[in-house]
Design a protein around this motif. Structure first.
Motif, short mmCIF file in Angstrom:
data_model
loop_
_atom_site.label_atom_id
_atom_site.label_comp_id
_atom_site.label_asym_id
_atom_site.label_seq_id
_atom_site.Cartn_x
_atom_site.Cartn_y
_atom_site.Cartn_z
N ASN A 271 0.85 -1.18 0.00
CA ASN A 271 0.00 0.00 0.00
C ASN A 271 0.89 1.24 0.00
N GLU A 272 0.76 2.09 -0.99
CA GLU A 272 1.70 3.20 -1.14
C GLU A 272 1.59 4.22 -0.02
N GLU A 273 0.40 4.44 0.54
CA GLU A 273 0.28 5.40 1.64
C GLU A 273 1.01 4.88 2.88
N LEU A 274 0.83 3.60 3.20
CA LEU A 274 1.55 3.01 4.33
C LEU A 274 3.05 3.00 4.07
N PHE A 275 3.41 2.75 2.82
CA PHE A 275 4.82 2.72 2.43
C PHE A 275 5.45 4.11 2.61
N LEU A 276 4.74 5.14 2.18
CA LEU A 276 5.23 6.50 2.35
C LEU A 276 5.29 6.90 3.82
N ASN A 277 4.32 6.43 4.60
CA ASN A 277 4.38 6.67 6.05
C ASN A 277 5.69 6.15 6.63
N TYR A 278 5.99 4.90 6.31
CA TYR A 278 7.21 4.27 6.81
C TYR A 278 8.45 4.98 6.28
N GLY A 279 8.44 5.28 4.98
CA GLY A 279 9.63 5.82 4.34
C GLY A 279 9.97 7.23 4.76
N GLN A 280 8.94 8.08 5.03
CA GLN A 280 9.25 9.47 5.32
C GLN A 280 8.15 10.26 6.02
N TRP A 281 6.88 9.85 5.91
CA TRP A 281 5.80 10.68 6.40
C TRP A 281 5.50 10.55 7.89
N SER A 282 5.72 9.38 8.46
CA SER A 282 5.29 9.16 9.85
C SER A 282 5.96 10.13 10.82
N VAL A 283 7.19 10.51 10.53
CA VAL A 283 7.92 11.46 11.39
C VAL A 283 7.14 12.76 11.51
N LYS A 284 6.75 13.32 10.38
CA LYS A 284 6.04 14.60 10.34
C LYS A 284 4.63 14.47 10.92
N LYS A 285 3.94 13.41 10.56
CA LYS A 285 2.58 13.24 11.05
C LYS A 285 2.53 13.14 12.57
N ALA A 286 3.46 12.38 13.15
CA ALA A 286 3.51 12.26 14.61
C ALA A 286 3.87 13.60 15.24
N HIS A 287 4.82 14.31 14.63
CA HIS A 287 5.24 15.62 15.14
C HIS A 287 4.06 16.59 15.18
N ASP A 288 3.30 16.66 14.08
CA ASP A 288 2.22 17.63 14.00
C ASP A 288 1.06 17.26 14.91
N ALA A 289 0.74 15.97 14.98
CA ALA A 289 -0.33 15.55 15.89
C ALA A 289 0.05 15.85 17.34
N ALA A 290 1.31 15.59 17.68
CA ALA A 290 1.79 15.88 19.03
C ALA A 290 1.73 17.38 19.32
N ALA A 291 2.06 18.21 18.32
CA ALA A 291 2.02 19.66 18.51
C ALA A 291 0.61 20.13 18.84
N ALA A 292 -0.39 19.51 18.21
CA ALA A 292 -1.78 19.87 18.50
C ALA A 292 -2.16 19.47 19.92
N VAL A 293 -1.70 18.29 20.35
CA VAL A 293 -1.96 17.84 21.72
C VAL A 293 -1.28 18.76 22.73
N ILE A 294 -0.05 19.13 22.45
CA ILE A 294 0.72 20.02 23.34
C ILE A 294 0.01 21.36 23.49
N ASP A 295 -0.45 21.91 22.38
CA ASP A 295 -1.14 23.20 22.43
C ASP A 295 -2.42 23.11 23.26
N ALA A 296 -3.16 22.00 23.08
CA ALA A 296 -4.39 21.82 23.84
C ALA A 296 -4.11 21.63 25.33
N ALA A 297 -2.98 20.99 25.64
CA ALA A 297 -2.65 20.69 27.03
C ALA A 297 -2.09 21.89 27.79
N TYR A 298 -1.18 22.61 27.16
CA TYR A 298 -0.45 23.67 27.85
C TYR A 298 -0.81 25.09 27.39
#
Length: 544
Positions: free
Chosen positions: A170-197
């Motif tokens: 699956n190309e979307e899962l493949f791209l996640n593994y290859g390069q996207w998951s880093v950014k996606k986790a970073h941005d999701a975490a940033a939203a959680v951080i903003d909501a928390a603090y």
């Protein structure tokens, strides 16, 4: 498959271009109470009640600067003993059959920093980021316990044990593994951080080893405005070349119908001879080969050839001509014949420099039951490259028959020729390490990367990147299991402008009590001739 890939990449390119235009303003606004130059006016505080409220958080797709359908929080649990909030959530896929899981740990009193943990292997399971980072000294406090927000993910998919490569179909899962998951986790975490603090992170760091080292380099190269410092230990930065290029191992062990295969005893014969010849070249008989170049000059594999009258098939204490040919093949740079991200060379093994090739990284039980190198070759060739065709045979498949797709997979997974220049210009700092006896990702692979950086940046490289080659360190194991204060070093460099100097590694092997200086490549530690050989102060870094 290719049309989906190109559509997703086209979407990604447009998003990344927009991010590049706006990231400068985002970073400038990301540091309330003094900006990047100082700490928050008061540490942001999170309570158990504030933690519980996060369970209702929904993150819109626009908050994640890559293709998703947003994210939802699954659990937000207060850990009273650790005084932090453990938040888990799911980043919703666009078309893939799996969503991506992430984890953010929010301390009660936050120091304004985030530390993202990398994964390993093919990822596929959630990195909780609550324990020690890669190569952290034993017994030292975790980043979370020191007030850091820590985060991790499953690398973009969920997978089976070992090297389950089915996600590559699956190309979307493949791209996640290859390069996207880093950014996606970073941005999701940033939203959680903003909501928390109610404030954003002042400083963002990434530390990982192996695939996590690859992800660290992805963080710096692909998302340079999101990170301030990264530590990449024994990085799998060129996953495609590492996996597909391992055809060299396969073919070496299959020479003359499998006569080239090296069993565990024969491999030990080789490494025992290497240590006997090379251990003392650094002045200390300590079970570590530090003078790798001297070892190359000293040791000759031909000295292990079975003498006349001895049948190599009946003994493991000497080698046949075919086995020697296999060793030479494995320990010589191999030209794959396909240029992947600007490189066609699969770097040579360190087998004749002390790499052990036992246990999980061994050569397997036969030419038709090979070890780790073959497993990753087979998985990526079958699923990522060939698309799991009927009758696929990993023992006979020729990567050259799939040259175009191999190059395309390199665009998905590898960060070989993605420049660090924007990261450097942003003020980012890099600590890069590798062990001299890594028997999974050869140290010569990282030397290739470093030499490419030298070609690109010249004298500027030393201002933002340091590379340490650690004798005796393998792939998270080895004769000397390096543990060092990477977090302290990268923080001091990023936030105080103090470049790493005099770093010392301790040996994490059970019962070990010794230290060594970490020498900047190409230097290595030589015993001074006085003092304990277990003490780093008894060694000096030399290049001769």
């Amino acid at each position: 498959m290719k049309s989906t890939f190109r559509r997703l990449v086209a979407v990604s390119v447009g998003i990344v271009a927009a991010v590049a235009l706006t990231a400068g303003a985002t970073s400038a606004a990301a540091a309330p109470g003094g900006g990047k130059g100082g700490p928050h006016a008061a540490p942001p505080i999170l309570t158990a009640a504030g933690c519980a409220a996060l369970a209702d958080l929904t993150i819109p797709a626009k908050a994640i600067d890559l293709p998703t359908q947003g994210a939802d929080i699954e659990t937000a649990v207060w850990d009273a003993a650790g005084s932090y909030c453990a938040v888990t959530g799911w980043i919703r896929a666009v078309t893939a059959p799996q969503d991506m899981q992430f984890r953010v740990n929010l301390p009660a009193s936050w120091n304004g920093r985030t530390l993202q943990f990398g994964g390993g292997g093919f990822d596929g399971s959630l990195v909780t980021a609550t324990g020690a980072y890669t190569a952290q000294p034993a017994g030292t406090p975790t980043a979370l316990s020191q007030g850091w927000v820590t985060l991790g993910s499953d690398g973009g998919h969920q997978g089976g044990p070992g090297f389950d490569g089915t996600f590559q179909l699956n190309e979307e899962l493949f791209l996640n593994y290859g390069q996207w998951s880093v950014k996606k986790a970073h941005d999701a975490a940033a939203a959680v951080i903003d909501a928390a603090y109610g404030v954003d992170a002042q400083w963002s760091y990434f530390i990982g080893g192996s695939q996590g080292g690859h992800e660290a380099l992805d963080a710096a190269a692909r998302y340079p405005k999101d990170y301030d410092g990264i530590v990449a230990n024994y990085p799998a930065y060129n996953v495609t070349m590492m996996h597909v290029g391992a055809v060299n191992f396969r073919d070496a062990l299959q020479l003359e119908g499998g006569a080239g295969h090296l069993n565990a005893a024969e491999t030990a014969t080789i490494t025992n001879a290497v240590y006997a010849a090379c251990d003392g070249l650094d002045g200390a008989a300590d079970g570590i080969v530090s003078d790798v170049a001297g070892c190359d000059e000293t040791f000759d594999i031909q000295t292990l050839a079975c003498p006349a009258g001895v049948d190599p098939a009946t003994v493991d204490t000497c080698l046949s001509d075919v086995e020697i040919e296999a060793v030479v093949k494995i320990t010589t740079d191999y030209d794959l014949g396909i240029e992947i991200e600007g490189n066609s060379i699969f770097a040579k093994s360190a087998l004749l420099q002390g790499a052990l090739y036992q246990g999980f990284a061994g050569f397997g039980t036969s030419a038709q039951s090979q070890g780790l190198q073959f497993q990753v070759f087979s998985a990526t060739m079958r699923y990522g490259v060939a698309g799991d065709p009927p009758g696929f045979d990993p023992y006979t498949v020729d990567p050259l028959d799939y040259a175009d797709r191999v190059q395309e997979v390199g665009e998905i997974m590898d960060v070989t020729d993605v420049s660090l220049n924007q990261f450097r210009a942003h003020g980012g700092k890099v600590i890069l390490t590798h062990g001299t006896i890594d028997d999974f990702i050869t140290p010569h692979n990282t030397v290739q990367y470093w030499e490419a950086l030298e070609d690109e940046f010249g004298k500027r490289l030393d201002r933002f990147a340091k590379f340490y080659m650690v004798p005796g360190w393998g792939h998270g194991q080895g004769r000397f299991v390096a543990q060092y204060d990477a977090l302290g070093a990268i923080v001091d460099w990023v936030e105080n402008g103090v470049a790493p100097s005099g770093l010392v590694a301790s040996d994490g092997n059970a019962g070990a009590d010794r230290t060594r200086p970490m020498c900047e490549y190409p230097a290595w530690p030589q015993y001074t001739g006085t003092g304990s050989i277990d003490d780093a102060s008894s060694f000096t870094c030399v290049t001769g």
